[in-house]
Design an enzyme around this catalytic site. Structure first.
Site, short mmCIF file in Angstrom:
data_model
loop_
_atom_site.label_atom_id
_atom_site.label_comp_id
_atom_site.label_asym_id
_atom_site.label_seq_id
_atom_site.Cartn_x
_atom_site.Cartn_y
_atom_site.Cartn_z
CE LYS A 286 -3.89 2.17 0.22
NZ LYS A 286 -3.42 2.87 -1.02
CD GLN B 218 3.28 4.75 2.21
OE1 GLN B 218 3.86 5.58 1.53
NE2 GLN B 218 2.18 5.04 2.87
CE LYS C 286 4.05 7.56 5.50
NZ LYS C 286 3.71 8.48 4.37
CE LYS D 50 4.60 7.26 -1.92
NZ LYS D 50 3.98 7.66 -0.65
N GLY E 63 -2.72 8.20 -4.28
CA GLY E 63 -2.05 9.41 -4.75
C GLY E 63 -0.82 9.76 -3.92
CG ASP E 64 3.38 10.86 -2.75
OD1 ASP E 64 3.26 10.52 -1.57
OD2 ASP E 64 4.32 11.56 -3.15
CB THR F 164 -2.12 13.61 4.32
OG1 THR F 164 -2.51 12.50 3.51
CG2 THR F 164 -0.66 13.48 4.69
CG ASN G 246 -4.72 16.73 -0.83
OD1 ASN G 246 -5.74 17.39 -0.92
ND2 ASN G 246 -4.67 15.47 -0.49
CB SER H 241 -5.56 4.75 1.89
OG SER H 241 -5.37 5.84 1.03
N1 GLU Z 1 1.09 9.01 -0.52
C1 GLU Z 1 0.53 8.97 0.80
C2 GLU Z 1 1.62 8.67 1.81
O1 GLU Z 1 2.71 9.13 1.64
C3 GLU Z 1 -0.69 8.08 0.90
C4 GLU Z 1 -0.52 6.67 0.46
C5 GLU Z 1 -1.83 5.88 0.41
O2 GLU Z 1 -2.88 6.40 0.74
O3 GLU Z 1 -1.73 4.70 0.04
O4 GLU Z 1 1.43 8.02 2.80
#
Ligand code: GLU
Length: 448
Positions: free
Chosen positions: A93, A114, A117, A129, A168-169, A213, A244, A380
């Site tokens: 994810k 990630q 996190k 990612k 997204g990012d 976020t 965002n 998410s």
């Molecule tokens: N890009 C966001 C992050 O850095 C969200 C990633 C997601 O929702 O999968 O955590």
């Protein structure tokens, strides 16, 4: 740099040797290893099973050609990436970033972060990612659509609701997720809502995902303040960026009684002592896709500074919400001199290692991105839950879930920091708590 113990030092040397030229990835690995000394000392089983060495090597890395045709009829070629880093806790994810700076080292740093996190959120999601060096700036909707369709024409074979769930990012928002989802649906002939998150509200998206976020970062800071008997009331806050994350961080700060006096983009920054006008900022960024410099055309007592650093603006709380390594040692020294008490990363790795060290030395509370900005990916995961049960929750319910998750992450960071001899250290606590959960799952799943 602090000195790593021998085993961790060997692992880091191996990472440098095996991944030449990927500076951001090295930095992200180093930041985690710097916290793990007390963990490996207490848990030799992690070393015996080579858990950290396995964690540093992505499970799968996909690099592909993305050919598309621009409005003038020229064939364009970009490079697409998806790094599926670790799936011990759940399907991979993590977001997709479309930005000209994207290369393998950036995708791997983001994917590595990630893992921890996502683990910290307590939700069943692994880490991954992706992205492309495509630059959406100045591109028409038609060009963005054709690029997204070409990108998904390769990506679709690697993703799925139980395999890998992108979102997204930077450079990838609701518009791009729409085009990507449309192409996935067309190719696979499946309305598989759970394959992407950040979807629109009328086609399987979740309330609060857009805000999550930024809101989450501010909920986290609220907990840091509460832990010291303080609140946002009357605080001067500087946010960097104007995407965002920055916009919705500013919105939540205002709701909680603070004032956001500055924000920025890659060209310069705006200072509005009365508080940034969020309706105006949203209109500029979300509707017109214009630069923050246009803010002062409507708000004449605000000032725009071309170039320079937004961190020169004195504040109590600093929220870097733009991009990696945007806040350096010089900026950190200025913030400390101006009396800033809390820094929380809304973006991924926005503070350089120098800056982080300076904050620690000066007693500035520092919340790393993998804890402070985890609200996006956590929401998410809430979107995935709603999709799996074909349900959709109200804004209030979803926001309460987000606030609870951020509260939980905050407490987990402090507990782990305390347990491993670093009381009050959010950076160590986040790395340790995030790591242990993944490491235990990896031990349980065997050498795979
Ligand atoms: N890009 C966001 C992050 O850095 C969200 C990633 C997601 O929702 O999968 O955590």
């Amino acid at each position: 740099m602090p000195i790593l113990d021998e085993k961790l030092g060997d692992i880091y040397d191996e990472v440098l040797r095996r991944n030449p030229g990927e500076d951001e990835f090295h930095q992200a690995v180093r930041e985690v290893l710097d916290s793990l000394g007390p963990v490996v000392a207490k848990h030799p089983e992690y070393g015996d099973a080579a858990v950290i060495r396995r964690l540093c090597e992505p499970e799968r890395q996909i690099i592909f050609r993305v050919p598309w045709v621009d409005d003038a009829g020229n064939v364009r070629i970009n490079r697409g990436f998806r790094v599926e880093f670790n799936s011990a806790l759940g399907p991979y994810k993590g977001g997709l970033r479309f930005h000209p700076s994207v290369y393998l080292g950036i995708v791997k740093f983001l994917g590595f972060e990630q893992i921890f996190k996502n683990s910290l959120t307590g939700m069943p999601i692994g880490g991954g990612k992706g992205g492309s060096d495509f630059d959406p700036k100045g591109r028409s909707d038609g060009e963005v659509m054709r690029f997204c369709q070409a990108f998904m024409t390769e990506l679709y074979r690697h993703i799925g609701e139980h395999t890998d769930v992108p979102a997204g990012d930077i450079g990838v928002g609701g518009r791009e997720i729409g085009y990507l989802f449309g192409q996935y649906k067309r190719i696979t002939n499946r309305y598989e809502s759970g394959v992407l998150t950040g979807k629109g509200l009328t086609w399987g998206g979740s309330q609060v995902r857009t805000e999550a976020t930024g809101y989450g970062t501010v909920f986290f800071v609220e907990e840091m303040l509460k832990a010291r008997g303080d609140s946002f009331d009357g605080k001067r806050v500087v946010v960097s960026g104007s995407g965002n994350v920055a916009i919705y961080a500013a919105e939540k700060v205002r709701q909680l009684g603070g004032t956001v006096i500055a924000c920025s983009d890659s060209n310069g920054y705006v200072v509005d002592e009365k508080g940034i006008d969020l309706d105006l900022l949203k209109d500029i960024k979300e509707k017109r896709r214009a630069r923050v410099s246009t803010y002062v055309e409507a708000r004449t007592d605000a000032r725009y500074v071309e170039g320079g650093s937004v961190w020169d603006v004195a504040c109590d709380v600093a929220l870097p919400c733009a991009t990696q390594n945007e806040l350096n040692g010089r900026d950190a020294a200025t913030l400390v001199k101006n009396g800033c008490a809390i820094v929380a990363e809304g973006a991924n790795m926005p503070c350089t290692p120098d800056a982080v060290r300076l904050f620690a030395d000066a007693g500035v509370l520092f919340a790393p991105g993998k804890a402070a900005n985890a609200g996006g990916v956590a929401t998410s995961a809430l979107e995935m839950q709603q999709n799996a049960s074909r349900d959709s929750w109200s804004f209030d319910h979803t926001e309460r879930r987000l606030a609870d998750i951020m509260h939980g992450i905050h407490d987990r960071c402090l507990e782990s920091a305390e347990l491993y001899g670093k009381p009050g250290n959010y950076l160590a606590g986040a790395n340790i708590a995030g790591f242990i959960q993944v490491a235990d799952a990896m031990l349980a799943l065997g050498v795979i």
